[in-house]
Write a protein that holds these residues in place. Structure first.
Motif, short mmCIF file in Angstrom:
data_model
loop_
_atom_site.label_atom_id
_atom_site.label_comp_id
_atom_site.label_asym_id
_atom_site.label_seq_id
_atom_site.Cartn_x
_atom_site.Cartn_y
_atom_site.Cartn_z
N GLU A 225 0.82 -1.21 0.00
CA GLU A 225 0.00 0.00 0.00
C GLU A 225 0.85 1.26 0.00
OE1 GLU A 225 -2.51 -0.44 3.34
OE2 GLU A 225 -3.91 -1.84 2.35
N GLN A 226 2.11 1.13 0.45
CA GLN A 226 3.03 2.28 0.42
C GLN A 226 3.76 2.39 -0.92
OE1 GLN A 226 3.06 4.28 3.23
NE2 GLN A 226 1.50 2.86 3.98
N GLY A 227 3.40 1.53 -1.87
CA GLY A 227 4.04 1.56 -3.17
C GLY A 227 5.38 0.84 -3.20
N LEU A 228 5.65 0.02 -2.19
CA LEU A 228 6.91 -0.71 -2.09
C LEU A 228 6.72 -2.15 -2.53
CD1 LEU A 228 7.91 0.69 1.41
CD2 LEU A 228 8.67 1.53 -0.81
N ARG A 229 7.82 -2.84 -2.82
CA ARG A 229 7.77 -4.20 -3.32
C ARG A 229 8.37 -5.17 -2.30
NH1 ARG A 229 10.32 -3.67 -9.28
NH2 ARG A 229 11.70 -2.21 -8.19
N PRO A 230 7.56 -6.12 -1.81
CA PRO A 230 8.10 -7.09 -0.84
C PRO A 230 9.07 -8.05 -1.50
CG PRO A 230 5.85 -7.66 -1.42
CD PRO A 230 6.14 -6.34 -2.08
N SER A 231 10.15 -8.34 -0.80
CA SER A 231 11.13 -9.34 -1.23
C SER A 231 11.23 -10.37 -0.12
CB SER A 231 12.49 -8.68 -1.49
OG SER A 231 13.44 -9.62 -1.93
N PHE A 232 10.59 -11.53 -0.32
CA PHE A 232 10.47 -12.52 0.75
C PHE A 232 11.75 -13.33 0.91
CE2 PHE A 232 6.04 -11.85 -0.59
CZ PHE A 232 5.49 -11.49 0.62
N VAL A 233 12.11 -13.61 2.17
CA VAL A 233 13.22 -14.51 2.47
C VAL A 233 12.70 -15.61 3.39
CG1 VAL A 233 15.02 -12.77 2.17
CG2 VAL A 233 13.98 -13.06 4.43
N GLN A 234 13.13 -16.81 3.16
CA GLN A 234 12.68 -17.93 3.98
C GLN A 234 13.41 -17.93 5.32
OE1 GLN A 234 12.43 -21.74 2.04
NE2 GLN A 234 11.75 -20.85 0.10
N VAL A 235 12.89 -18.74 6.23
CA VAL A 235 13.43 -18.83 7.59
C VAL A 235 13.95 -20.23 7.81
CG1 VAL A 235 12.90 -18.60 10.04
CG2 VAL A 235 11.77 -17.10 8.38
N ASP A 236 15.24 -20.33 8.22
CA ASP A 236 15.80 -21.65 8.53
C ASP A 236 16.12 -21.72 10.02
OD1 ASP A 236 18.19 -20.28 8.95
OD2 ASP A 236 19.11 -20.93 7.07
N GLY A 237 16.90 -22.69 10.42
CA GLY A 237 17.19 -22.88 11.84
C GLY A 237 17.95 -21.75 12.48
N SER A 238 18.57 -20.89 11.69
CA SER A 238 19.32 -19.75 12.22
C SER A 238 18.56 -18.44 12.12
CB SER A 238 20.66 -19.62 11.48
OG SER A 238 21.48 -20.74 11.71
N GLY A 239 17.35 -18.48 11.56
CA GLY A 239 16.56 -17.27 11.39
C GLY A 239 16.35 -16.94 9.93
N ALA A 240 15.98 -15.70 9.66
CA ALA A 240 15.73 -15.27 8.28
C ALA A 240 17.02 -15.39 7.47
CB ALA A 240 15.23 -13.83 8.26
N LEU A 242 19.58 -14.39 4.41
CA LEU A 242 19.98 -13.13 3.79
C LEU A 242 19.38 -12.99 2.40
CD1 LEU A 242 23.74 -13.06 4.82
CD2 LEU A 242 22.00 -11.44 5.55
N PRO A 243 18.95 -11.79 2.02
CA PRO A 243 18.38 -11.57 0.69
C PRO A 243 19.45 -11.65 -0.39
CG PRO A 243 18.58 -9.50 1.84
CD PRO A 243 18.94 -10.56 2.84
N THR A 244 19.02 -12.06 -1.58
CA THR A 244 19.94 -12.14 -2.72
C THR A 244 19.75 -10.98 -3.68
OG1 THR A 244 18.37 -13.58 -3.88
CG2 THR A 244 20.10 -14.65 -2.58
N THR A 245 18.69 -10.20 -3.48
CA THR A 245 18.44 -9.03 -4.33
C THR A 245 18.71 -7.76 -3.52
OG1 THR A 245 16.11 -9.01 -3.69
CG2 THR A 245 16.70 -10.21 -5.68
N ARG A 246 18.96 -6.67 -4.21
CA ARG A 246 19.23 -5.40 -3.54
C ARG A 246 17.92 -4.86 -2.93
NH1 ARG A 246 23.22 -1.79 -3.21
NH2 ARG A 246 22.69 0.40 -2.83
N CYS A 247 17.96 -4.58 -1.64
CA CYS A 247 16.78 -4.10 -0.94
C CYS A 247 17.14 -2.87 -0.11
CB CYS A 247 16.19 -5.17 -0.04
SG CYS A 247 15.64 -6.66 -0.91
N ARG A 248 16.15 -2.03 0.09
CA ARG A 248 16.37 -0.80 0.84
C ARG A 248 16.19 -1.01 2.33
NH1 ARG A 248 19.35 3.57 0.73
NH2 ARG A 248 18.33 5.47 1.45
N LEU A 249 15.25 -1.88 2.70
CA LEU A 249 14.90 -2.12 4.09
C LEU A 249 14.71 -3.61 4.33
CD1 LEU A 249 12.13 0.61 4.59
CD2 LEU A 249 14.45 0.72 5.50
#
Length: 482
Positions: A225-240, A242-249
């Motif tokens: 709704e803020q005009g942003l694009r979600p980039s989902f990352v899966q969760v493993d035994g150590s947590g989220a 790391l993303p493989t694409t460039r993200c702002r937040l």
């Protein structure tokens, strides 16, 4: 001053601190320091009252307060004993004792005002507002109204009352390992308001935002709704991951991942902090229920690891104190203070100023922590009860992983049961259980690998949990019969 040979401390009648509070403080201090060993028996109330020269009711009030906080245990005929030494240590109870305790709590709560009806089991993340300290809160509000009524209309320039921002700094410094100045704190109208402030100040439409998957569903809609694009990352035994694409937040729940539970490993935390530095990105740490850790000490916040360099910290009072006040807070890195303040002047503040001075007084005066210790003890008893019942009566249908934290747990299903079908049948029986598969939002993440029930336990006493579990067991049995 009157000194007692039992515990070797003095009552000072020249100070404003009530006598029962002085007694509580002395016993807490000796418990934490180790001067009193676990299992130590406290003096009988009548004998102790005579030694101190106070009424027996004063001793009873002090002992009852320490029982509520989890420092003492009490059994008929055996008096009071020390059962905690400063960490979260709670005694085991048998089921009959649990039900008796819950029934007593119900009778007490029936005579107290109730701010909202209890939701249906097993709604996750819902506090039990029947435990809210109504009288103590009313006294605090009344005191502020008499002594400094104008402070209730001082919003600190839109960033929150200075007294509350200072109290928040003290709180996160002690509980979360975060060092911050009041100027870095913004009082918000809850966690969602804090996230909106972050997105307005730190992103522009089209930016990518890292979201955990499975994760908190409303975040996806809020981001888009803020005009942003979600980039989902899966969760493993150590947590989220790391993303493989460039993200702002990146919006993360490192201390207690929602909904799976578990904490992000230190190595993964440091990897995310390095990622943020390399990408000139920011991490928003949503620490939604970190105070509810039931074994050991609270896990330090990622913002503490990072020393508020690339991490913004979001906290809330809704789950630990009251979901009616709608107050939370955002703690900023020094480098972002001016930038976020400028953004807030554009969009305005949503946090109500009136309850802020009272909440600050409630925190600094110690009532907030007494309430926190009490509800954490009660919630842990309910958590243990639910885990025991699931292990005993539902082992043929699934299992739980006990992360010893949070306000809900996941019952992972086995034997071919589908979580969405079980939850649909539960809804027909008046229960609220959410399917774990429903928290998967990334189309590339196979929702079938997440098959379980999210079961909240904080908002219900053991009698209510028992009744709900009987219904849930019948639902599973009917599922077996097709």
């Amino acid at each position: 001053m009157t000194q007692t040979p039992w515990l070797g401390f003095s009552i000072d009648r020249s100070v404003a601190t009530p006598v029962f509070e002085q007694i509580c403080a002395a016993i807490r201090a000796r418990a934490v320091s180790g001067e009193m060993a676990l299992g130590s028996k406290l003096p009988p109330t009548r004998v102790f009252a005579t030694e101190l020269g106070v009424s027996r009711s004063t001793i009873v009030t002090a002992y009852d307060q320490l029982v509520a906080e989890g420092y003492l245990s009490s059994q008929r005929g055996s008096g009071y004993r020390l059962c905690a030494s400063g960490e979260v240590e709670l005694r085991q109870r048998d089921r009959a004792a649990e039900i008796r305790a819950a029934s007593t709590a119900d009778r007490r709560s029936a005579s107290s005002p109730v701010s909202s009806p209890a939701p249906r089991p097993f709604l996750a993340g819902s506090p039990d507002m029947r435990l809210f300290p109504h009288r103590q809160w009313a006294k605090t509000v009344a005191r502020i109204c008499r002594a400094d009524p104008q402070s209730m209309f001082d919003g600190g320039g839109g960033f929150g009352a200075l007294s509350l921002r200072q109290a928040i700094c003290d709180h996160v410094g002690e509980w979360r390992g975060i060092t911050a100045r009041p100027e870095q704190v913004i009082v918000t109208a809850g966690a969602t308001d804090a996230l909106e402030i972050c997105l307005h100040a730190l992103s522009v439409p089209g930016d990518h935002v890292v979201l955990e998957d499975p994760g908190y569903r409303p975040l996806k809609h809020f981001v888009t709704e803020q005009g942003l694009r979600p980039s989902f990352v899966q969760v493993d035994g150590s947590g989220a991951v790391l993303p493989t694409t460039r993200c702002r937040l990146a919006i993360l729940t490192p201390s207690h991942q929602f909904p799976l539970g578990g904490a992000m490993s230190p190595a993964r935390r440091m990897a995310f902090i390095q990622w943020a530095a390399d990408q000139d990105a920011w991490i928003i740490e949503d620490d939604y229920d970190s105070e509810f850790r039931y074994a050991g000490r609270p896990i330090p916040a990622m913002a503490g690891f990072d020393q508020l360099n690339r991490t913004l910290y979001v906290g809330s009072f809704s789950k630990i104190f009251s979901n009616a006040l709608r107050l939370g807070y955002l703690i900023l890195p020094e480098a972002l203070v001016d930038r976020v303040h400028l953004s807030m002047r554009r969009f305005g503040s949503k946090a109500s100023s009136m309850p802020q001075p009272a909440l600050a007084d409630f925190i600094t005066g110690g009532e907030f922590y007494r309430h926190l210790r009490r509800v954490r003890r009660i919630y842990d008893e309910r958590r243990r009860y639910l885990l025991d019942r699931l292990a005993r009566d539902f082992d043929a249908f699934g299992h739980c992983v006990d992360h010893q934290a949070g306000m809900q747990l996941v019952f992972h299903l086995t034997g071919g049961h589908a979580d969405h079908e079980i939850c649909a049948r539960a809804a027909e029986m008046g229960l609220t259980a959410e399917p774990l598969s429903g928290f998967v939002q990334d189309p590339s993440n196979d929702a079938r690998t997440y098959n379980g029930l999210l079961l909240g336990f904080c908002g219900y006493d053991t009698v209510e949990l028992d009744q709900a579990l009987i219904l849930l067991r019948d639902i599973f049995r009917q599922s077996l019969m097709g």
